[in-house]
Design a protein around this motif. Sequence first.
Motif, PDB file in Angstrom:
ATOM      1  N   MET A 244       0.831  -1.211   0.000  1.00 47.56           N
ATOM      2  CA  MET A 244       0.000   0.000   0.000  1.00 47.56           C
ATOM      3  C   MET A 244       0.855   1.247   0.000  1.00 47.56           C
ATOM      4  SD  MET A 244      -3.122  -0.747   2.591  1.00 47.56           S
ATOM      5  CE  MET A 244      -4.136  -2.199   2.406  1.00 47.56           C
ATOM      6  N   LYS A 245       0.322   2.300  -0.581  1.00 45.64           N
ATOM      7  CA  LYS A 245       0.990   3.610  -0.523  1.00 45.64           C
ATOM      8  C   LYS A 245       0.064   4.594   0.180  1.00 45.64           C
ATOM      9  CE  LYS A 245       5.092   3.770  -2.537  1.00 45.64           C
ATOM     10  NZ  LYS A 245       6.178   3.824  -1.592  1.00 45.64           N
ATOM     11  N   CYS A 246      -1.013   4.996  -0.562  1.00 43.55           N
ATOM     12  CA  CYS A 246      -1.849   6.079  -0.035  1.00 43.55           C
ATOM     13  C   CYS A 246      -2.750   5.608   1.109  1.00 43.55           C
ATOM     14  CB  CYS A 246      -2.683   6.695  -1.149  1.00 43.55           C
ATOM     15  SG  CYS A 246      -3.974   5.602  -1.780  1.00 43.55           S
ATOM     16  N   GLY A 247      -3.256   4.386   1.012  1.00 39.71           N
ATOM     17  CA  GLY A 247      -4.158   3.860   2.042  1.00 39.71           C
ATOM     18  C   GLY A 247      -5.578   4.379   1.946  1.00 39.71           C
ATOM     19  N   GLY A 249      -7.402   4.699  -1.322  1.00 34.03           N
ATOM     20  CA  GLY A 249      -8.070   4.433  -2.594  1.00 34.03           C
ATOM     21  C   GLY A 249      -7.682   5.336  -3.746  1.00 34.03           C
ATOM     22  N   LYS A 250      -6.517   5.984  -3.679  1.00 31.82           N
ATOM     23  CA  LYS A 250      -6.129   6.929  -4.740  1.00 31.82           C
ATOM     24  C   LYS A 250      -5.020   6.389  -5.651  1.00 31.82           C
ATOM     25  CE  LYS A 250      -8.752  10.180  -2.961  1.00 31.82           C
ATOM     26  NZ  LYS A 250     -10.075  10.367  -3.529  1.00 31.82           N
ATOM     27  N   CYS A 251      -4.061   5.654  -5.124  1.00 30.06           N
ATOM     28  CA  CYS A 251      -2.849   5.336  -5.904  1.00 30.06           C
ATOM     29  C   CYS A 251      -2.955   4.042  -6.698  1.00 30.06           C
ATOM     30  CB  CYS A 251      -1.633   5.273  -4.981  1.00 30.06           C
ATOM     31  SG  CYS A 251      -1.613   3.797  -3.911  1.00 30.06           S
ATOM     32  N   GLY A 252      -3.834   3.133  -6.319  1.00 27.16           N
ATOM     33  CA  GLY A 252      -4.008   1.867  -7.035  1.00 27.16           C
ATOM     34  C   GLY A 252      -3.002   0.785  -6.671  1.00 27.16           C
ATOM     35  N   HIS A 253      -2.092   1.054  -5.765  1.00 29.49           N
ATOM     36  CA  HIS A 253      -1.071   0.053  -5.410  1.00 29.49           C
ATOM     37  C   HIS A 253      -1.659  -1.244  -4.867  1.00 29.49           C
ATOM     38  CE1 HIS A 253       2.238   2.855  -5.937  1.00 29.49           C
ATOM     39  NE2 HIS A 253       3.054   1.878  -5.646  1.00 29.49           N
ATOM     40  N   CYS A 254      -2.788  -1.150  -4.184  1.00 36.06           N
ATOM     41  CA  CYS A 254      -3.292  -2.320  -3.460  1.00 36.06           C
ATOM     42  C   CYS A 254      -4.451  -2.987  -4.179  1.00 36.06           C
ATOM     43  CB  CYS A 254      -3.754  -1.887  -2.071  1.00 36.06           C
ATOM     44  SG  CYS A 254      -5.193  -0.813  -2.158  1.00 36.06           S
ATOM     45  N   TYR A 260     -10.097  -2.420  -3.961  1.00 32.11           N
ATOM     46  CA  TYR A 260      -8.901  -1.851  -3.362  1.00 32.11           C
ATOM     47  C   TYR A 260      -8.802  -2.389  -1.941  1.00 32.11           C
ATOM     48  CZ  TYR A 260      -8.282   1.676  -7.061  1.00 32.11           C
ATOM     49  OH  TYR A 260      -8.062   2.312  -8.242  1.00 32.11           O
ATOM     50  N   CYS A 262      -7.164  -1.322   0.486  1.00 31.16           N
ATOM     51  CA  CYS A 262      -7.152  -0.294   1.532  1.00 31.16           C
ATOM     52  C   CYS A 262      -8.545   0.217   1.883  1.00 31.16           C
ATOM     53  CB  CYS A 262      -6.240   0.862   1.143  1.00 31.16           C
ATOM     54  SG  CYS A 262      -6.755   1.786  -0.299  1.00 31.16           S
TER      55      CYS A 262
END
Length: 280
Positions: A244-247, A249-254, A260, A262
């Motif tokens: 995770m990055k943003c946590g 729901g914005k960055c899409g990492h997870c 998502y 997060c």
Amino acid sequence: MCECCTEHQKDIYLPHLATVEDALLLNKTEMYLRLTMDDGAWDYRPGQFVEVSIAGIGEAPLTIASSPTFKGGLEIVVRRIGNVTNAMHGLRAGDKVGVRGPLGRGVYPVDEAKGRDIVFICGGLGLVPQRSFIRYVMDNRSDYGRVVILQGTRDMDQRFFEDELAAWAKGHDVAVIETLDKPDPRWKGNVGVVTTLISKLQVDMKSAILSICGPPVMYKFVLMALAEYSVPHEHIYLNLERKMKCGVGKCGHCQINHLYCCIDGPVFKYSDLAVVPEAI
Ligand SMILES: Cc1cc2nc3c(=O)[nH]c(=O)nc-3n(C[C@H](O)[C@H](O)[C@H](O)COP(=O)(O)OP(=O)(O)OC[C@H]3O[C@@H](n4cnc5c(N)ncnc54)[C@H](O)[C@@H]3O)c2cc1C
Ligand code: FES
């Protein structure tokens, strides 16, 4: 995004200052931290996580290990693995950290589980997120049926919260069964991976709530074992960890297909994930 108050929603990336009240090494790799928020106590639900940051180093998602019934702040357990978590192991009482959260909408089913037996299946550090739900249940014991906690740990030196597991085991209608992956002359209990404990369960598997958290490899084998008992998928809850990055729901990492981790998780009902099997 946090839903508990508008104050936290003002800037989703702005950490709130917290003070380290206690810092305690649980074993060689796990550090227990108790934090109090400088702007006042936060409400949260079992299964939510926070993004904890150290100025000049970085930020890491960490599960809230305490129950909302605990009034002494936020408890977290940090495994030393890289830059940020190494720095967290250097924290001492009185130090300041940043905290964003509480994050995650997918949480443990504290209401749905009322009146029912609950089985917690934990692998290693998976005990940490489950602890929030377990402690909530212990603090509201008459609301729930039989509680069984299965804990699998790699080896003797990785065990943590031993005293707490022993205290839970003394509770009314509570069973705690531990196993170590590897034998050890100091260990007189079960040896084998956590799935070997499932046959020892004395609960009605078709009506119980099953809550699972552990390393990624564990889920497949636990779910295969539960399938043998025809446990309904809607009774199974999985706490999934993704990068995770943003946590928020914005960055899409997870992302897990259309979900998502997060914001839709990190706790998912297995029946909601059945259409995205690669999530497990
Ligand atoms: C929702 C959520 C809850 C979490 N709860 C906890 C918790 O309660 N306690 C805890 O100790 N950790 C928890 N983690 C994992 C923790 O966030 C990572 O270990 C941490 O971000 C690593 O940061 P770092 O800078 O120390 O390591 P880095 O320097 O970023 O990474 C070191 C190594 O670890 C790997 N790594 C980093 N993050 C992860 C990850 N999420 N999964 C697998 N491998 C990873 C990297 O690929 C690299 O090989 C959680 C993660 C998520 C997503
Ligand atoms: S961590 Fe950024 S979308 Fe989930």
